[in-house]
Scaffold this motif. Structure first.
Motif, PDB file in Angstrom:
ATOM      1  N   LEU A   1       0.825  -1.202   0.000  1.00 35.28           N
ATOM      2  CA  LEU A   1       0.000   0.000   0.000  1.00 35.28           C
ATOM      3  C   LEU A   1       0.861   1.255   0.000  1.00 35.28           C
ATOM      4  O   LEU A   1       0.575   2.216  -0.725  1.00 35.28           O
ATOM      5  CB  LEU A   1      -0.940  -0.004   1.212  1.00 35.28           C
ATOM      6  N   GLU A   2       1.915   1.257   0.789  1.00 34.70           N
ATOM      7  CA  GLU A   2       2.788   2.430   0.854  1.00 34.70           C
ATOM      8  C   GLU A   2       3.468   2.695  -0.495  1.00 34.70           C
ATOM      9  O   GLU A   2       3.613   3.850  -0.916  1.00 34.70           O
ATOM     10  CB  GLU A   2       3.853   2.239   1.942  1.00 34.70           C
ATOM     11  N   ILE A   3       3.860   1.634  -1.178  1.00 30.72           N
ATOM     12  CA  ILE A   3       4.491   1.791  -2.494  1.00 30.72           C
ATOM     13  C   ILE A   3       3.507   2.404  -3.484  1.00 30.72           C
ATOM     14  O   ILE A   3       3.851   3.321  -4.245  1.00 30.72           O
ATOM     15  CB  ILE A   3       5.005   0.439  -3.012  1.00 30.72           C
ATOM     16  N   ILE A   4       2.274   1.911  -3.472  1.00 26.92           N
ATOM     17  CA  ILE A   4       1.257   2.457  -4.381  1.00 26.92           C
ATOM     18  C   ILE A   4       1.021   3.936  -4.077  1.00 26.92           C
ATOM     19  O   ILE A   4       0.909   4.768  -4.989  1.00 26.92           O
ATOM     20  CB  ILE A   4      -0.065   1.672  -4.267  1.00 26.92           C
ATOM     21  N   GLU A   5       0.945   4.268  -2.811  1.00 23.10           N
ATOM     22  CA  GLU A   5       0.717   5.663  -2.419  1.00 23.10           C
ATOM     23  C   GLU A   5       1.872   6.553  -2.860  1.00 23.10           C
ATOM     24  O   GLU A   5       1.653   7.702  -3.288  1.00 23.10           O
ATOM     25  CB  GLU A   5       0.520   5.742  -0.907  1.00 23.10           C
ATOM     26  N   ASP A   6       3.092   6.029  -2.794  1.00 20.85           N
ATOM     27  CA  ASP A   6       4.252   6.806  -3.244  1.00 20.85           C
ATOM     28  C   ASP A   6       4.157   7.090  -4.746  1.00 20.85           C
ATOM     29  O   ASP A   6       4.446   8.202  -5.197  1.00 20.85           O
ATOM     30  CB  ASP A   6       5.547   6.048  -2.938  1.00 20.85           C
ATOM     31  N   PHE A   7       3.758   6.091  -5.515  1.00 24.78           N
ATOM     32  CA  PHE A   7       3.593   6.294  -6.961  1.00 24.78           C
ATOM     33  C   PHE A   7       2.476   7.302  -7.240  1.00 24.78           C
ATOM     34  O   PHE A   7       2.586   8.141  -8.141  1.00 24.78           O
ATOM     35  CB  PHE A   7       3.270   4.972  -7.651  1.00 24.78           C
ATOM     36  N   GLN A   8       1.412   7.230  -6.459  1.00 29.54           N
ATOM     37  CA  GLN A   8       0.277   8.119  -6.685  1.00 29.54           C
ATOM     38  C   GLN A   8       0.648   9.581  -6.445  1.00 29.54           C
ATOM     39  O   GLN A   8       0.109  10.487  -7.095  1.00 29.54           O
ATOM     40  CB  GLN A   8      -0.886   7.713  -5.776  1.00 29.54           C
ATOM     41  N   LYS A   9       1.578   9.806  -5.546  1.00 31.92           N
ATOM     42  CA  LYS A   9       1.982  11.182  -5.240  1.00 31.92           C
ATOM     43  C   LYS A   9       2.601  11.870  -6.463  1.00 31.92           C
ATOM     44  O   LYS A   9       2.518  13.095  -6.604  1.00 31.92           O
ATOM     45  CB  LYS A   9       2.983  11.189  -4.083  1.00 31.92           C
ATOM     46  N   THR A  10       3.224  11.084  -7.320  1.00 31.52           N
ATOM     47  CA  THR A  10       3.894  11.669  -8.488  1.00 31.52           C
ATOM     48  C   THR A  10       3.129  11.450  -9.787  1.00 31.52           C
ATOM     49  O   THR A  10       3.491  12.037 -10.810  1.00 31.52           O
ATOM     50  CB  THR A  10       5.304  11.068  -8.645  1.00 31.52           C
ATOM     51  N   ASP A  11       2.084  10.623  -9.754  1.00 33.31           N
ATOM     52  CA  ASP A  11       1.320  10.361 -10.977  1.00 33.31           C
ATOM     53  C   ASP A  11      -0.162  10.218 -10.638  1.00 33.31           C
ATOM     54  O   ASP A  11      -0.592   9.186 -10.117  1.00 33.31           O
ATOM     55  CB  ASP A  11       1.815   9.085 -11.665  1.00 33.31           C
ATOM     56  N   PRO A  12      -0.952  11.242 -10.927  1.00 33.85           N
ATOM     57  CA  PRO A  12      -2.373  11.226 -10.561  1.00 33.85           C
ATOM     58  C   PRO A  12      -3.201  10.213 -11.362  1.00 33.85           C
ATOM     59  O   PRO A  12      -4.359  10.001 -11.033  1.00 33.85           O
ATOM     60  CB  PRO A  12      -2.825  12.661 -10.864  1.00 33.85           C
ATOM     61  N   ARG A  13      -2.606   9.592 -12.374  1.00 37.00           N
ATOM     62  CA  ARG A  13      -3.345   8.570 -13.119  1.00 37.00           C
ATOM     63  C   ARG A  13      -3.555   7.303 -12.296  1.00 37.00           C
ATOM     64  O   ARG A  13      -4.388   6.464 -12.629  1.00 37.00           O
ATOM     65  CB  ARG A  13      -2.609   8.209 -14.416  1.00 37.00           C
ATOM     66  N   ILE A  14      -2.799   7.197 -11.208  1.00 31.58           N
ATOM     67  CA  ILE A  14      -2.929   6.018 -10.356  1.00 31.58           C
ATOM     68  C   ILE A  14      -4.096   6.199  -9.393  1.00 31.58           C
ATOM     69  O   ILE A  14      -4.198   7.203  -8.685  1.00 31.58           O
ATOM     70  CB  ILE A  14      -1.630   5.756  -9.569  1.00 31.58           C
ATOM     71  N   LYS A  15      -4.968   5.206  -9.361  1.00 29.91           N
ATOM     72  CA  LYS A  15      -6.090   5.169  -8.421  1.00 29.91           C
ATOM     73  C   LYS A  15      -5.899   3.944  -7.516  1.00 29.91           C
ATOM     74  O   LYS A  15      -5.521   2.875  -7.987  1.00 29.91           O
ATOM     75  CB  LYS A  15      -7.422   5.064  -9.166  1.00 29.91           C
ATOM     76  N   ILE A  16      -6.177   4.124  -6.252  1.00 32.50           N
ATOM     77  CA  ILE A  16      -5.939   3.052  -5.276  1.00 32.50           C
ATOM     78  C   ILE A  16      -7.256   2.462  -4.801  1.00 32.50           C
ATOM     79  O   ILE A  16      -8.200   3.186  -4.466  1.00 32.50           O
ATOM     80  CB  ILE A  16      -5.146   3.576  -4.059  1.00 32.50           C
ATOM     81  N   VAL A  17      -7.310   1.142  -4.765  1.00 27.66           N
ATOM     82  CA  VAL A  17      -8.406   0.430  -4.115  1.00 27.66           C
ATOM     83  C   VAL A  17      -7.779  -0.407  -3.009  1.00 27.66           C
ATOM     84  O   VAL A  17      -6.971  -1.306  -3.279  1.00 27.66           O
ATOM     85  CB  VAL A  17      -9.167  -0.486  -5.101  1.00 27.66           C
ATOM     86  N   ASN A  18      -8.108  -0.098  -1.780  1.00 20.72           N
ATOM     87  CA  ASN A  18      -7.516  -0.781  -0.630  1.00 20.72           C
ATOM     88  C   ASN A  18      -8.519  -1.783  -0.078  1.00 20.72           C
ATOM     89  O   ASN A  18      -9.524  -1.404   0.526  1.00 20.72           O
ATOM     90  CB  ASN A  18      -7.109   0.236   0.438  1.00 20.72           C
ATOM     91  N   VAL A  19      -8.263  -3.055  -0.279  1.00 17.90           N
ATOM     92  CA  VAL A  19      -9.197  -4.114   0.103  1.00 17.90           C
ATOM     93  C   VAL A  19      -8.804  -4.686   1.452  1.00 17.90           C
ATOM     94  O   VAL A  19      -7.646  -5.058   1.683  1.00 17.90           O
ATOM     95  CB  VAL A  19      -9.210  -5.241  -0.945  1.00 17.90           C
ATOM     96  N   GLN A  20      -9.784  -4.757   2.346  1.00 27.05           N
ATOM     97  CA  GLN A  20      -9.585  -5.394   3.638  1.00 27.05           C
ATOM     98  C   GLN A  20     -10.250  -6.774   3.610  1.00 27.05           C
ATOM     99  O   GLN A  20     -11.319  -6.940   3.040  1.00 27.05           O
ATOM    100  CB  GLN A  20     -10.208  -4.548   4.752  1.00 27.05           C
TER     101      GLN A  20
END
Length: 367
Positions: free
Chosen positions: A83-102
Motif C-alpha cells: 500500500l505504501e508503495i502504491i501511495e508513493d507512486f500516486q503522489k507523483t502520478d495522478p493517473r494512479i487510483k488506489i483500491v484498498n481491500v480489507q
C-alpha cells in the motif's frame, strides 16, 4: 493382435495430428492491420504482497505511449509495504487510483472480490488487466491491445509470457507450457470457440462484465478470474485475439518446481467448470497424447510394425515442430521449441500428477 494394435495406433495418431492441424489456424496466421480507435482505458492490477514487483514493473505501465488511461492498483489485503508503495507512486502520478481491500469473512483471500472492487472504481468502459509481477515489453502495449476493441468485440485475449532466464531448464519448461497453452486458446478462438484467457494480459469491457454479473457464477471458486470469466462470456463474435509483438507482457516465473507445480494445480482446478464442449476438446487432446505414447511404447517393445510406428512418430514430430516453430517465432519463444519432445512427455506426466493431487485436495487461495 498386431493388426489391432496397429489400427488403434493409427487412429490415435490421426486424432493427435488433427489437433495440431487445427493449431495451424494460429501458427500460420498473420497480424492484420487495425484502426487504432484510442479509446480511454483503465489498466487494472491486483497486488497482494507485491511491494518489490510494483517498484520494478509499475513504471513500465506508467510509461505507456497512449493518450488517455488510468491505472487502478488494488491492494488486496497485503501484509507488506504494498500500500505504501502504491501511495508513493500516486503522489507523483495522478493517473494512479488506489483500491484498498480489507479481508472479510465472506470473501477471505478471494481475488475475484478484490478485482470486482477495482472494476467498480474504473472510470473507463474498456478494461485492461495484468498482474503486479508483469511488465509490458514495449510502450505500445495499451495501444495494441485496445486496438482490438473493434465494433462487436468486447473481449481481447493477449499473450502473457515469462521472462527468460538463460541456462535454466525449469524456466524453459515453464515458458514452453505457457506457449502450448497460448497455441491452444489462440487457435480455438481463431476457429470460433474461444475458451480461456490469462489475467497477465487480458482486456474486456465493463459492459460485458456487468452483463455477465461479474464473477457471480464462480465467485465461490478461488481461481478462474480470467479463464472462467472468458469461458463464460466469450463467443465467436465478441472475442478478438492479439499476438502483436508490441502487445506481449512478461512475468516473473516461479523459481522452484514446487512453486510452479502448486501454481499449475490452482489453474487446472477450475478447468472442470469450463463449458462441456471445451472440457471434451481439452480432455481428448490430453488423453490421446497419453494413449499415443503408451501404444508407441508397446509396439516398440513387442516389435509390432516398428518401422511403421517410427514413421508415424516422425510425421507427428514434424507436424508439431512446424506448429511450435511458427508459434514460437510469433510470441518470441523460439529458444524453447527445440526441446519440445522432452517437454511434451514431461508435461503429460506432470498433468497426471496434478490430476491426482487435485483429487486429494484443492488449492484454496490465489496467493
Amino acid at each position: 493382435m498386431g493388426a489391432i494394435l496397429l489400427g488403434l495406433f493409427i487412429v490415435v495418431s490421426l486424432v493427435n495430428l488433427l489437433y495440431f492441424f487445427s493449431f495451424f489456424s494460429f501458427a500460420t496466421s498473420g497480424i492484420k492491420s487495425k484502426i487504432h480507435p484510442e479509446v480511454p482505458v483503465s489498466v487494472i492490477i491486483c497486488a497482494k504482497n507485491e511491494e518489490e514487483n510494483l517498484k520494478n514493473f509499475l513504471p513500465a505501465i506508467l510509461e505507456q505511449d497512449y493518450p488517455e488511461f488510468e491505472v487502478i492498483v488494488i491492494n488486496d489485503a497485503s501484509t507488506d509495504g504494498t500500500l505504501e508503495i502504491i501511495e508513493d507512486f500516486q503522489k507523483t502520478d495522478p493517473r494512479i487510483k488506489i483500491v484498498n481491500v480489507q479481508n472479510n469473512e465472506a470473501f477471505w483471500a478471494n481475488k475475484k472480490y478484490a478485482l470486482t472492487l477495482g472494476i467498480k472504481k474504473a472510470k473507463n468502459t474498456h478494461l485492461l488487466f495484468t498482474d503486479a509481477d508483469c511488465a509490458p515489453q514495449t510502450k505500445n502495449w495499451i495501444r495494441e491491445m485496445s486496438a482490438n476493441f473493434q465494433p462487436g468485440s468486447s473481449i481481447v485475449l493477449g499473450y502473457g509470457g515469462y521472462f527468460q532466464h538463460s541456462g535454466s531448464l525449469l524456466n524453459k519448461l515453464i515458458r514452453f507450457e505457457t506457449l502450448l497453452t497460448a497455441i491452444q486458446y489462440f487457435s480455438y478462438a481463431k476457429l470460433g470457440s474461444p475458451y480461456m484467457g490469462v489475467g497477465r494480459n487480458l482486456a474486456y469491457t465493463s459492459t460485458k462484465f456487468y452483463e455477465m454479473k461479474g464473477f457471480a457464477n464462480h465467485l465461490h471458486l478461488r481461481s478462474g478470474d480470467d479463464d472462467l470469466f472468458v469461458n463464460e462470456a466469450s463467443t465467436p463474435d465478441n472475442t478478438a485475439i492479439c499476438f502483436h509483438p508490441d502487445a506481449i507482457t512478461r512475468s516473473v516465473p516461479k523459481s522452484s518446481f514446487g512453486e510452479w507445480f502448486h501454481q499449475k494445480r490452482r489453474h487446472v482446478s477450475v478447468a472442470g467448470h469450463y463449458k462441456t464442449k471445451h472440457k471434451v476438446l481439452l480432455g481428448t487432446f490430453f488423453t490421446f497424447r497419453v494413449i499415443f505414447w503408451v501404444l508407441f511404447t508397446a509396439m516398440m517393445i513387442l516389435q509390432v510394425y516398428p518401422q511403421i510406428a517410427l514413421g508415424i512418430l516422425a510425421l507427428k514430430l514434424i507436424t508439431e515442430a512446424f506448429v511450435y516453430i511458427k508459434a514460437g517465432k510469433k510470441l518470441n519463444e523460439s529458444d524453447v521449441v527445440w526441446l519440445f519432445p522432452f517437454f511434451d512427455l514431461f508435461l503429460i506426466f506432470m498433468q497426471l500428477a496434478i490430476f491426482i493431487a487435485n483429487l486429494i485436495s484443492k488449492p484454496k487461495h490465489w496467493k
